[in-house]
Design a protein around this motif. Structure first.
Motif, mmCIF file in Angstrom:
data_model
loop_
_atom_site.group_PDB
_atom_site.id
_atom_site.type_symbol
_atom_site.label_atom_id
_atom_site.label_comp_id
_atom_site.label_asym_id
_atom_site.label_seq_id
_atom_site.Cartn_x
_atom_site.Cartn_y
_atom_site.Cartn_z
ATOM 1 N N ILE A 151 0.812 -1.211 0.000
ATOM 2 C CA ILE A 151 0.000 0.000 0.000
ATOM 3 C C ILE A 151 0.849 1.266 0.000
ATOM 4 O O ILE A 151 0.510 2.252 -0.664
ATOM 5 C CB ILE A 151 -1.033 0.002 1.171
ATOM 6 C CG1 ILE A 151 -2.061 1.131 0.996
ATOM 7 C CG2 ILE A 151 -0.325 0.134 2.511
ATOM 8 C CD1 ILE A 151 -2.984 0.943 -0.167
ATOM 9 N N GLU A 152 1.963 1.271 0.701
ATOM 10 C CA GLU A 152 2.799 2.469 0.745
ATOM 11 C C GLU A 152 3.393 2.770 -0.637
ATOM 12 O O GLU A 152 3.440 3.925 -1.062
ATOM 13 C CB GLU A 152 3.915 2.330 1.793
ATOM 14 C CG GLU A 152 4.675 3.615 2.047
ATOM 15 C CD GLU A 152 3.780 4.816 2.398
ATOM 16 O OE1 GLU A 152 4.081 5.923 1.906
ATOM 17 O OE2 GLU A 152 2.787 4.663 3.144
ATOM 18 N N TYR A 196 1.992 1.889 -3.458
ATOM 19 C CA TYR A 196 0.833 2.346 -4.224
ATOM 20 C C TYR A 196 0.582 3.835 -3.979
ATOM 21 O O TYR A 196 0.359 4.606 -4.915
ATOM 22 C CB TYR A 196 -0.406 1.524 -3.849
ATOM 23 C CG TYR A 196 -1.693 2.111 -4.373
ATOM 24 C CD1 TYR A 196 -2.044 1.972 -5.716
ATOM 25 C CD2 TYR A 196 -2.537 2.834 -3.528
ATOM 26 C CE1 TYR A 196 -3.226 2.530 -6.199
ATOM 27 C CE2 TYR A 196 -3.707 3.393 -4.015
ATOM 28 C CZ TYR A 196 -4.046 3.240 -5.344
ATOM 29 O OH TYR A 196 -5.203 3.799 -5.818
ATOM 30 N N ARG A 197 0.637 4.262 -2.721
ATOM 31 C CA ARG A 197 0.412 5.679 -2.389
ATOM 32 C C ARG A 197 1.488 6.564 -3.013
ATOM 33 O O ARG A 197 1.192 7.655 -3.502
ATOM 34 C CB ARG A 197 0.361 5.855 -0.873
ATOM 35 C CG ARG A 197 -0.898 5.294 -0.259
ATOM 36 C CD ARG A 197 -0.949 5.521 1.238
ATOM 37 N NE ARG A 197 -2.161 4.950 1.788
ATOM 38 C CZ ARG A 197 -2.219 4.191 2.883
ATOM 39 N NH1 ARG A 197 -1.112 3.926 3.568
ATOM 40 N NH2 ARG A 197 -3.368 3.714 3.311
ATOM 41 N N GLN A 198 2.719 6.104 -2.991
ATOM 42 C CA GLN A 198 3.802 6.877 -3.604
ATOM 43 C C GLN A 198 3.593 7.000 -5.111
ATOM 44 O O GLN A 198 3.772 8.079 -5.683
ATOM 45 C CB GLN A 198 5.157 6.221 -3.318
ATOM 46 C CG GLN A 198 5.608 6.350 -1.890
ATOM 47 C CD GLN A 198 6.894 5.581 -1.618
ATOM 48 O OE1 GLN A 198 7.436 4.919 -2.495
ATOM 49 N NE2 GLN A 198 7.380 5.685 -0.393
ATOM 50 N N LEU A 245 0.758 6.824 -6.697
ATOM 51 C CA LEU A 245 -0.398 7.696 -6.894
ATOM 52 C C LEU A 245 0.013 9.165 -6.784
ATOM 53 O O LEU A 245 -0.384 10.001 -7.613
ATOM 54 C CB LEU A 245 -1.479 7.351 -5.876
ATOM 55 C CG LEU A 245 -2.849 7.955 -6.089
ATOM 56 C CD1 LEU A 245 -3.433 7.560 -7.442
ATOM 57 C CD2 LEU A 245 -3.793 7.507 -4.980
ATOM 58 N N THR A 246 0.817 9.494 -5.791
ATOM 59 C CA THR A 246 1.302 10.861 -5.613
ATOM 60 C C THR A 246 2.123 11.301 -6.815
ATOM 61 O O THR A 246 1.954 12.417 -7.328
ATOM 62 C CB THR A 246 2.132 10.984 -4.319
ATOM 63 O OG1 THR A 246 1.289 10.688 -3.203
ATOM 64 C CG2 THR A 246 2.711 12.370 -4.154
ATOM 65 N N GLU A 303 -0.204 12.007 -9.732
ATOM 66 C CA GLU A 303 -0.915 13.275 -9.549
ATOM 67 C C GLU A 303 0.018 14.449 -9.814
ATOM 68 O O GLU A 303 -0.378 15.435 -10.449
ATOM 69 C CB GLU A 303 -1.506 13.358 -8.147
ATOM 70 C CG GLU A 303 -2.675 12.408 -7.938
ATOM 71 C CD GLU A 303 -3.099 12.275 -6.478
ATOM 72 O OE1 GLU A 303 -2.372 12.774 -5.573
ATOM 73 O OE2 GLU A 303 -4.154 11.681 -6.233
#
Length: 132
Positions: A21-22, A24-26, A28-29, A32
């Motif tokens: 998940i971490e 994935y968040r990176q 995603l950032t 964006e």
């Protein structure tokens, strides 16, 4: 980040990647940020080629405040008197004054003509809805 990525295959070909998940968040950032950069570059190109203009902060603040009619703000920004704008638009100065004062809304044809003269979109000349 050294991450464990699990590849799921279908018919011998990679179909899915499962990531922590971490990570994935990176990702995603980063995606964006890339989209923001693309939008900023597009806006700069529009400014450079004359397809758009930078609006001075004072004009933007007056428009956002919503206390003055946008027609007045854009007219003053373009350095036009009511008389000069009315003459260019083929309407009476008193009619233009009444629109700016909020006493008349102005016909669609008139607003379209005023918008063309002021080099703005017709919607830019409409008063924002009253806030409760």
């Amino acid at each position: 980040m050294s991450a464990q990525v699990q590849i799921i295959e279908k018919d011998g070909k990679p179909e899915y990647a499962v990531v922590p998940i971490e990570l994935y968040r990176q990702l995603l950032t980063l995606a964006e940020d890339a989209e923001d950069l693309r939008a900023a570059n597009a806006a700069l190109r529009e400014l450079e080629n004359g397809a758009d203009e930078a609006v001075p902060a004072e004009v933007a603040q007056r428009l956002l405040a919503g206390t003055e009619h946008p027609l007045r703000i854009w007219r003053e920004h373009r350095g036009l008197t009511q008389e000069a704008l009315a003459a260019q638009a083929g309407v009476g100065k008193s009619y233009l004054s009444q629109i700016e004062a909020g006493k008349k809304t102005g016909s669609a044809r008139t607003l379209r003509t005023l918008a063309q003269i002021l080099r703005v979109e017709m919607n830019d000349l409409l008063m924002p809805p009253a806030q409760d």
